[in-house]
Design an enzyme around this catalytic site. Structure first.
Site, PDB file in Angstrom:
ATOM      1  CG  ASN A  39      -1.963  -1.093   1.127  1.00 49.90           C
ATOM      2  OD1 ASN A  39      -2.539  -1.328   0.077  1.00 49.90           O
ATOM      3  ND2 ASN A  39      -2.193  -1.780   2.234  1.00 49.90           N
ATOM      4  CD  GLU A 166     -13.145   0.797   3.890  1.00 50.81           C
ATOM      5  OE1 GLU A 166     -12.222   0.958   3.058  1.00 50.81           O
ATOM      6  OE2 GLU A 166     -13.474  -0.318   4.322  1.00 50.81           O
ATOM      7  CB  SER A 170      -9.547  -1.679   1.414  1.00 44.39           C
ATOM      8  OG  SER A 170     -10.454  -2.603   1.990  1.00 44.39           O
ATOM      9  CG  HIS A 198      -7.543   2.149   0.967  1.00 41.79           C
ATOM     10  ND1 HIS A 198      -6.431   1.423   0.606  1.00 41.79           N
ATOM     11  CD2 HIS A 198      -8.123   1.462   1.981  1.00 41.79           C
ATOM     12  CE1 HIS A 198      -6.345   0.344   1.365  1.00 41.79           C
ATOM     13  NE2 HIS A 198      -7.355   0.351   2.200  1.00 41.79           N
TER      14      HIS A 198
END
Length: 378
Positions: A39, A166, A170, A198
């Site tokens: 990541n 979110e 993800s 993210h």
């Protein structure tokens, strides 16, 4: 053989039969693999300034912080990081924790309780799922990105409510309808908790996140969590919002109160990475440009962030494709049930700003060939 040993053996056999057995694979520091499973979206983990800041902090402060933040674990590095992170993302205040997982556990458990309702998107990260369970609140899971379902849940509850989502998800790499969700929460005096793990470093002007991009950074009904282990290339987590929120977490969030503070080298590395991002706002644009090209080459939908999701016909096929790509010099992620919300096994590829253009193009061609070969097994 003991009953427990028999149970472990049976459990492993079940996982292997289903193609779901996982193993740890240590990597060497000098390996030549192009890593598109990590990541480290902006390539800042290995940036010379970031490495130097972490090393200097270790020499100055030691390898660890030696205590919780409420004892002696808070250093001037933590205070600097919180101040600059809040300023960069447009929030009034920030609280830094040892992991992004702890950030979500702290925020949800300290803000909810047995008298509250949690309305959770079906695709949220495991840390938010665990946090909701630990909070003892009533939980209603709603369909992914379904604003009408959120409104219905809030309208019928009569309880103090928190909505979990979110900014960029993800697994699928899609974005949440944050403006609509914030409106629903405002209408029902609920709180919207947005995990920007993210989104930070990838979305918004200069990588300030999707919440900032949509003008929601100081919305009275919005709280943000984030991780320092993705775009900022270090480790740790943060909760961002108003000073009253931070004060409440310091006094009520058990995962913050009883955990050893983020180690100084990690705090210094994250701070140096944040400063690099601020000085080079082109980094997020490079991620998006490469992501668009890669998505077109692999014939998959583009991403709202840096995650490209490539569905595969079965867990075993996904594992085989991952292994072949690695043998040819490219590491990618492999998500299989139960780690995926829709039970579809997939390769997870992160588009990154770090590799030079030649190595990036090599990786794209390898992935295109390997994925096409394994897709034909459908």
């Amino acid at each position: 053989m003991s009953a427990w040993a028999e149970w472990f053996t049976a459990q492993r056999a079940e996982r292997e039969e289903a193609g779901l057995q996982r193993t740890l694979r240590p990597r060497a520091a000098d390996e030549q693999v192009i890593d598109l499973a990590s990541n480290d979206y902006l390539g800042l983990s290995a940036h010379p300034e970031v490495r130097r800041a972490a090393a200097d902090a270790a020499l100055t402060w030691g390898a660890g912080s030696a205590a919780s933040r409420l004892v002696t674990g808070t250093t001037t590095l933590h205070a600097e990081l919180e101040r600059e992170l809040a300023e960069f993302t447009g929030h009034e205040a920030a609280l830094v924790l040892s992991t992004g997982y702890h950030a979500n556990l702290s925020a949800v458990t300290a803000l909810a309780g047995k008298d509250a309702l949690i309305v959770s998107d079906a695709h949220v990260h495991a840390s938010l799922i665990d946090a909701a369970r630990l909070s003892r609140a009533s939980i209603e899971v709603v369909a992914h990105n379904d604003v009408a379902a959120v409104r219905s849940a809030l309208a019928s509850s009569g309880k103090r409510a928190i909505v979990l989502t979110e900014s960029v998800f993800s697994v699928l790499g899609d974005a949440a309808p944050l403006a609509e969700l914030a409106g629903a929460c405002a209408d029902h005096d609920a709180l919207l908790l947005v995990d920007e793990a993210h989104g930070l470093g990838v979305r918004g002007a200069g990588g300030r996140g999707l919440v900032h991009q949509l003008g929601l950074a100081r919305h009275p009904n919005v709280v943000v969590t984030a991780t320092l282990s993705k775009s900022l290339g270090a480790m740790g987590g943060a909760v961002l919002g108003c000073p009253d929120l931070v004060d409440h977490l310091i006094n009520r969030a058990r995962p913050f109160i009883f955990d050893t503070a983020l180690a100084p080298p990690a705090a210094a590395g994250a701070l140096a990475a944040l400063r690099q991002l601020r000085s080079d706002p082109a980094l997020p644009r490079r991620v998006h440009h490469r992501g668009e090209r890669l998505a077109a080459r692999l014939r998959v939908p583009g991403s709202a962030g840096a995650v490209l999701s490539v569905p595969m016909p079965a867990p075993q096929v996904a594992v085989a494709a991952q292994a072949e790509a690695l043998a040819e010099g490219v590491r990618v992620g492999c998500f299989r049930p139960p780690s995926v919300p829709d039970d579809v096994s997939r390769l997870r590829i992160t588009t990154q700003a770090g590799p030079d253009e030649q190595r990036w193009n090599e990786a794209v061609e390898i992935l295109a060939r390997v994925i096409e070969e394994h897709r034909s097994q459908q």
